[in-house]
Design an enzyme around this catalytic site. Structure first.
Site, PDB file in Angstrom:
ATOM      1  N   GLY A 219     -56.913  19.800  39.112  1.00 24.64           N
ATOM      2  CA  GLY A 219     -56.507  19.689  40.590  1.00 24.64           C
ATOM      3  C   GLY A 219     -56.219  18.372  41.107  1.00 24.64           C
ATOM      4  N   CYS A 220     -55.748  17.925  42.009  1.00 23.90           N
ATOM      5  CA  CYS A 220     -55.471  16.673  42.557  1.00 23.90           C
ATOM      6  C   CYS A 220     -56.802  16.323  43.382  1.00 23.90           C
ATOM      7  CB  CYS A 220     -54.294  16.381  43.249  1.00 23.90           C
ATOM      8  SG  CYS A 220     -54.163  17.651  44.851  1.00 23.90           S
ATOM      9  N   PHE A 221     -57.074  17.298  44.433  1.00 21.51           N
ATOM     10  CA  PHE A 221     -58.553  16.784  45.131  1.00 21.51           C
ATOM     11  C   PHE A 221     -59.484  16.961  44.077  1.00 21.51           C
ATOM     12  CE2 PHE A 221     -56.524  18.686  49.303  1.00 21.51           C
ATOM     13  CZ  PHE A 221     -56.613  17.445  50.192  1.00 21.51           C
ATOM     14  N   ALA A 222     -59.515  17.841  43.171  1.00 18.29           N
ATOM     15  CA  ALA A 222     -60.716  17.883  42.296  1.00 18.29           C
ATOM     16  C   ALA A 222     -60.689  16.658  41.556  1.00 18.29           C
ATOM     17  CB  ALA A 222     -60.490  19.117  41.410  1.00 18.29           C
TER      18      ALA A 222
ATOM     19  N   CYS B  59     -59.810  13.609  42.236  1.00 17.21           N
ATOM     20  CA  CYS B  59     -60.431  12.406  43.023  1.00 17.21           C
ATOM     21  C   CYS B  59     -61.782  12.557  43.341  1.00 17.21           C
ATOM     22  CB  CYS B  59     -59.389  12.450  44.443  1.00 17.21           C
ATOM     23  SG  CYS B  59     -59.760  11.219  45.513  1.00 17.21           S
TER      24      CYS B  59
END
Lengths: 321, 321, 321, 321
Positions: free
Chosen positions: C130-133, C135
């Site tokens: 995932g994107c948040f993950a 980052c």
């Protein structure tokens, strides 16, 4: 391999050149000259290149390069050329307005490939066109080529903030510009001169006004111009003529649906779109002001001058959003 | 009628005061002092007031006013007070940081009405709170009032560009800031001092850290702070305590749904919202940095000082979008 | 040449894959499957690709490809795999959440190259993070690798609008989102699961909370996460450890100055930045949510799986502005 | 006290009416009708009014009001009037396009006070003008009044997103619209009809085309129109004529410097600006599309109809930034 140097490496157009050239497969960046930042990594200024390059701002070494891009700013190139003892065989691509007039005293060719590709192929000095000028001329060239211009031309074009450069001013302040638009230099913008010259190059008898209202837009990149004038062609004819004119020019596309400016952001492309209303042909033209309107076009010119594929290094991922 | 003067009339907070005061039913603006713009209409600088006022920047005339708002900028008020021969009975509302510390040498009262309303009623000199400070303190006061603070407090707050004033800088440049965010002054922001003092005023034994990360947001107005810390209250208890704390304070509302920052833009309001996750109570607090975070609160303080309805002149139409 | 197919070709992550893959020098796009748009040019949906490709949405042909990217949306991959009769030797890169948990029932490897490069090299099925993950994990991995995590971790991360996909909703409406920010899913965001698993993979004994507040930002692309926790390292030690951890990972850089989110927009890069305040180490991490947070990372995984240079096709021009 | 009711209370124009009317000193809001939200607080929909009002959406009660504002959307008013058994003496202000044509079958007066103030004073039914129409007409009325229009008129106008209402669509999606502009309905926009009628009301012999290109802007509020046409007046004469025409109209100002759209955002004002280039007079006109272009003008009409001060309740704080 083409060895290139950049003069005035700390500004917006230089940064944009670097973003392209660090990935260009047949270019070696020999130097990035900057007086104010000499000795510092270019990533101190162009931070988004962190991880992509270890280049350092330095002095110009003309013996090491085949071509220089001059990014010093408008009005400074002439003095630079006089003061610098440039090798005779050094190719020059100037991004300023200084040598854009046809009757310039430096043998510079106006570097709009969709107008002057053959001249560019054999030129050693290029005056890279202005951003508004590129966007608007690409909308008008097929009409001028076919001598269809007869009445006044009406142009409204809105530009992103990067068109005004990095100098902080009242109208570049975020608190002012955010969510805001305003007109400036209506009917008097300096790019009218080169637009007129390009139109007359193809249709020398055109003598009506080109009415141009520039608008400061609240976005970073891109120009959208809407252009209309009387035209006898039907919409179908017009589309055919435009398709035909640009058939050998890989960066210009004719869209069947209304384009938006973000569609070309971060690319060297120009998208054109046509509508006919009564006697009026309307052309919408969109480009990225820093790419097709400046540094991308400069690289396109370099590719042509050095016999490379015109698109080399310019297969750019659009930002999309 | 309250006769008011503004010192330093060309800046953002002065402009915002003028936007409020030209419509305030019991205020007469006697002068708007500006050294740099003396003699010019205030609409030369605050263009959005065109049609609303014919005021001209001029010199201060302390004999004509009951109160002055000092908008000269941080660090300049002390020198101003020493150099100016102000009448003894002149009320002062200072928008700078200079006199916010409790132990200031000027008898200034920290002008957060939701903390110090009674002192403000009898004060003649007000140090108007900082924007981040106001937003964060309003999120913490009910906890401190009930001595519920026991562990570290974690704060992240994002602010609009107007918080940085009108001086053009690299990070206020539209081309940089548009579509961009960045951290600054993490753990060291100057407002931590006043936040801490306000918390200790209500809960003197609190001794843990307040960890505060400020963020530059890509919008013009508003601050959103998220605050969390350990808390023994249930969510229901917390809501009751917050409702109760703010029951007499007309500009603070407790929302049952997640607020967004635009909900309070162009108003003097603060909206608070609570969630409980395990031991942690999270408070979201939103204000307009130029209104409840600066000039709106200054007018609120003036209203209280002069015995007016606290909301007078502050029934502001939200921008909504 | 790697022959690729895309399942669910009309969405944001598929569009972003296409923007990369049309220029990838060793990729041939064999099909772009879309049920809703079958038979239409992909430029009808992904308009910014006009002039770059003549691909048409069509049906999947698994015999023609070496690998498929599944862009169907969260929760749909499992059903897709059951219903499709995929060849055993077909490589799969799934961009949904479905197979990210370590104990998934499909032999999918969690495709964060900076954590699992060796496993990815030999994997035939990748669950793209995932994107948040991505980052946040990139900000924490060096700490976990060295078993330095001991106290709670505090994370605030703000994301661009494309993270929410193309479905129009109240909070994706421009009139709402423009100039606006708001918290959502505080302490409960679904990416916490994969973040926790990745941390535990390196430091199995870590048992404290990861407090995560996601924020909807008013920009299109990018995530900025600020992370802090107690850490015994000095700032210098921390920088060395981070440099060392990422020395073989070409897309992660450690910056000496505060990064901004736009610095990485339109690139596959992650920029990390460290500060130390008292006992707390703060890490700022920025990525482009659609690239390093989704489609760019998917191509990076493909490159690794097929033994290509990890950076192939990912030398992307940053947008810069 | 004027008792008002709102029909269709959940949309953008109704919300904007409420933002004005909750602070209007001589208005009592008797009901806010909404079918979809009946029984819910209006702050569920118009969240920025939290703390300002406790109104609840409900049914219409025509016996309780002096005037209704119809905000149901274009094309719905006629059916509404037929189905509702409205009292004969009920005043109506309709914000839709339905009754704007001069030859409407409902005795509606076109509610542009700067054109029709006397008729509005005695009207009981008002068709509130369109937003583009208001902005453009205010730029043309002094010319038409003096019969100066002789050649084609060229108009380009850019509008904020709220002009398109709250329905989520592809082009209202933040990920599309952010940093983006596009043309729509060029030469065919529906407001051309009312613009033409208003021009002809003052100069019945004008027979040339009004060429109008509307543009979707990437901001929330505001319209900027640039208008030019041939004109024999000098710039000084033109300024005098415009000043004279608007001397009794408190919401229109003539600016001596180029206006920007944000200058009027959150106000009911129109700012006009003139330049002369050769034979062409250029007029720049800026308004807030939701206020002078919709709900603010509706309140202005109400004030005039009920004999109140035209500006009552419309002394709005500009947003400024």
């Amino acid at each position: 391999m083409v060895n290139v140097g950049i003069i005035g490496g700390a500004g917006y157009t230089a940064g944009e050149l670097l973003r392209i050239l660090v990935w260009h497969p047949t270019v070696n960046i020999a130097f990035v000259q900057s007086t104010s930042h000499a000795g510092h990594p270019i990533t101190d200024v162009h931070k988004d290149l962190l991880g992509d390059t270890n280049l350092v701002f330095g002095e110009a070494d003309y013996s090491a390069v085949d071509v220089i891009f001059i990014c010093s700013g408008h009005g400074k190139t002439k003095a630079f050329l006089e003061q610098s003892n440039l090798p005779n065989d050094l190719y020059i691509i100037d991004l300023s307005t200084d040598y854009r007039p046809k009757n310039n005293d430096g043998d510079f060719v106006y570097g709009l490939p969709e107008l002057n590709k053959e001249s560019i192929e054999t030129a050693s000095r290029i005056a890279n066109p202005g951003c508004f000028a590129t966007c608007i001329e690409l909308g008008l060239l097929p009409l001028a080529e076919e001598k269809q211009l007869s009445e006044e031309i009406h142009v409204n074009a809105i530009t992103g903030s990067t068109g005004a450069g990095q100098n902080p001013t009242v109208t570049s302040h975020f608190s002012w510009k955010n969510n805001n638009v305003a007109v400036y230099k209506a009917f008097t913008h300096q790019h009218l001169a080169e637009i007129t010259e390009s139109v007359l190059q193809l249709q020398p008898d055109y003598s009506k006004a080109i009415n141009f209202i520039p608008v400061r837009g609240n976005f970073s990149r891109g120009i959208m111009a809407t252009v209309y004038t009387d035209c006898e062609w039907s919409l179908e004819e017009a589309k055919e003529k435009y398709q035909s004119y640009y058939s050998e020019h890989p960066f210009v596309s004719i869209s069947n649906v209304i384009p938006d400016v973000k569609q070309v952001v971060n690319t060297n492309k120009c998208v054109l779109y046509l509508e006919k209303h009564g006697d009026k042909l309307m052309i919408v033209s969109v480009i990225d002001n820093l790419l097709k309107g400046a540094s991308g076009q400069a690289v396109q010119n370099m590719n042509i001058m050095f016999g490379l594929n015109e698109k080399e290094g310019l297969g750019l991922k659009p930002v999309g959003f």
